[in-house]
Design a protein around this motif. Structure first.
Motif, PDB file in Angstrom:
ATOM      1  N   ARG A   1      15.385  -3.177   2.939  1.00  0.00           N
ATOM      2  CA  ARG A   1      16.113  -1.938   3.236  1.00  0.00           C
ATOM      3  C   ARG A   1      15.179  -0.828   3.711  1.00  0.00           C
ATOM      4  N   GLN A   2      13.906  -0.950   3.409  1.00  0.00           N
ATOM      5  CA  GLN A   2      12.939   0.086   3.786  1.00  0.00           C
ATOM      6  C   GLN A   2      12.191  -0.257   5.073  1.00  0.00           C
TER       7      GLN A   2
ATOM      8  N   ASN B   1       0.822  -1.209   0.000  1.00  0.00           N
ATOM      9  CA  ASN B   1       0.000   0.000   0.000  1.00  0.00           C
ATOM     10  C   ASN B   1       0.861   1.265   0.000  1.00  0.00           C
ATOM     11  N   ASP B   2       1.958   1.238   0.768  1.00  0.00           N
ATOM     12  CA  ASP B   2       2.853   2.390   0.800  1.00  0.00           C
ATOM     13  C   ASP B   2       3.481   2.646  -0.571  1.00  0.00           C
ATOM     14  N   LEU B   3       3.825   1.564  -1.265  1.00  0.00           N
ATOM     15  CA  LEU B   3       4.375   1.706  -2.617  1.00  0.00           C
ATOM     16  C   LEU B   3       3.396   2.437  -3.522  1.00  0.00           C
ATOM     17  N   LYS B   4       2.127   2.035  -3.450  1.00  0.00           N
ATOM     18  CA  LYS B   4       1.108   2.680  -4.279  1.00  0.00           C
ATOM     19  C   LYS B   4       0.983   4.163  -3.939  1.00  0.00           C
ATOM     20  N   GLN B   5       0.925   4.470  -2.639  1.00  0.00           N
ATOM     21  CA  GLN B   5       0.801   5.875  -2.219  1.00  0.00           C
ATOM     22  C   GLN B   5       2.041   6.676  -2.607  1.00  0.00           C
ATOM     23  N   TYR B   6       3.199   6.055  -2.500  1.00  0.00           N
ATOM     24  CA  TYR B   6       4.462   6.733  -2.812  1.00  0.00           C
ATOM     25  C   TYR B   6       4.515   7.129  -4.286  1.00  0.00           C
ATOM     26  N   TRP B   7       4.136   6.203  -5.168  1.00  0.00           N
ATOM     27  CA  TRP B   7       4.253   6.465  -6.595  1.00  0.00           C
ATOM     28  C   TRP B   7       3.063   7.234  -7.149  1.00  0.00           C
TER      29      TRP B   7
ATOM     30  N   GLU C   1      16.337   6.820   0.065  1.00  0.00           N
ATOM     31  CA  GLU C   1      16.216   5.921  -1.085  1.00  0.00           C
ATOM     32  C   GLU C   1      14.738   5.808  -1.460  1.00  0.00           C
ATOM     33  N   PRO C   2      14.415   5.877  -2.748  1.00  0.00           N
ATOM     34  CA  PRO C   2      13.005   5.729  -3.148  1.00  0.00           C
ATOM     35  C   PRO C   2      12.459   4.350  -2.770  1.00  0.00           C
ATOM     36  N   LEU C   3      11.161   4.270  -2.516  1.00  0.00           N
ATOM     37  CA  LEU C   3      10.522   2.978  -2.273  1.00  0.00           C
ATOM     38  C   LEU C   3      10.396   2.255  -3.613  1.00  0.00           C
ATOM     39  N   LYS C   4      10.927   1.041  -3.663  1.00  0.00           N
ATOM     40  CA  LYS C   4      10.878   0.262  -4.905  1.00  0.00           C
ATOM     41  C   LYS C   4      10.482  -1.176  -4.601  1.00  0.00           C
ATOM     42  N   ALA C   5      10.193  -1.913  -5.666  1.00  0.00           N
ATOM     43  CA  ALA C   5       9.754  -3.305  -5.510  1.00  0.00           C
ATOM     44  C   ALA C   5      10.851  -4.182  -4.926  1.00  0.00           C
TER      45      ALA C   5
END
Length: 268
Positions: free
Chosen positions: A177-178, A97-103, A168-172
């Protein structure tokens, strides 16, 4: 109700075309859905439900997790769906969910936050007016201003101001690391999320610059400003720190679609 201000994202053609309606913009989200962390969750849920794993996908599992979350948050009821997930599974689904919100609403693409500058500037126009009235000893015409929007209104605005930004950007591929990331949408914009700017007029100060000071609260908790690491700032210093956004972020120009035929990802 001022939708053009509080739903700025609907009125920003560049955001709508290149992020909102562009499947390619969510490539990191899609990649995580197919990645090893989600695969492990899918296999556990399939096993618990006695189903072939091929019958499940990340979207279905996320619906089950959200059903558990909503019932717990709203009704304080532990849904049977909750029994499917461990704490580690919950962390994986939180990251999805955080990935979706981030991008889509955060730091993933500049237009996400830049489109909110119209709201940011409006906030400071109200603060400017209050300072001006105070200086001329007039009654403050609007001592309280309430604007009501959505999480999708707040998240870009906070990104524009530089809050909750990770190195660092949130990535797949960087889930581990996140682990200690700042960008956690469930904490930034929970139910009834709110952002409050409080302007103070201080009488007993050494300099005129200190006469007007500001605090900012997110979800009723004081925030530290970037430029000072303090929970209070002179209004002059705050305006100076955000001078570029206040003077150089022009909604119409920012939100115009590029005129040349260019792929969405290249433009973003």
């Amino acid at each position: 109700v001022n939708d053009s201000l509080m739903r700025f994202f609907d009125h920003c053609a560049k955001f709508v075309a290149l992020v909102e309606e562009n499947d390619a913009a969510m490539c990191q989200v899609d990649a995580f859905k197919e990645g090893p962390e989600m695969r492990k969750v899918l296999e556990k849920v399939a096993s618990a439900l006695c189903l072939p794993v091929e019958e499940l996908n990340a979207d279905i599992v996320q619906v089950a997790f959200l059903t558990c979350s909503y019932e717990l948050a709203i009704k304080n009821v532990t849904s049977p769906w909750c029994s499917l997930f461990s704490e580690e599974d919950a962390k994986v689904l939180e990251y999805l969910n955080d990935l979706k919100q981030y991008w889509k609403r955060g730091y993933g693409y500049d237009i996400n936050s830049r489109s909110s500058c119209i709201l940011f500037q409006d906030i400071f126009q109200h603060l400017d007016k209050a300072v001006e009235e105070s200086k001329s000893s007039k009654p403050i015409s609007s001592p309280l201003i309430v604007q009501v929007g959505h999480a999708e209104t707040l998240q870009p605005l906070l990104a524009l101001m530089g809050f909750f930004k990770d190195d660092e950007p949130l990535k797949a591929n960087n889930y581990v690391r996140q682990t200690h990331r700042k960008f956690r949408s469930g904490r930034i914009v929970p139910y009834a999320a709110n952002l409050v700017f409080v302007l103070y007029h201080c009488d007993q100060v050494k300099t005129s610059k200190e006469e007007y000071q500001v605090q900012m609260l997110l979800n009723e908790k004081l925030m530290s400003f970037h430029h000072s690491n303090e929970a209070i700032s002179t209004y002059a210093d705050l305006k100076d720190y955000y001078k570029d956004i206040l003077e150089n972020c022009h909604f119409k120009e920012e939100c115009e679609l590029p005129k040349i035929n260019i792929t969405a990802i290249d433009e973003l």
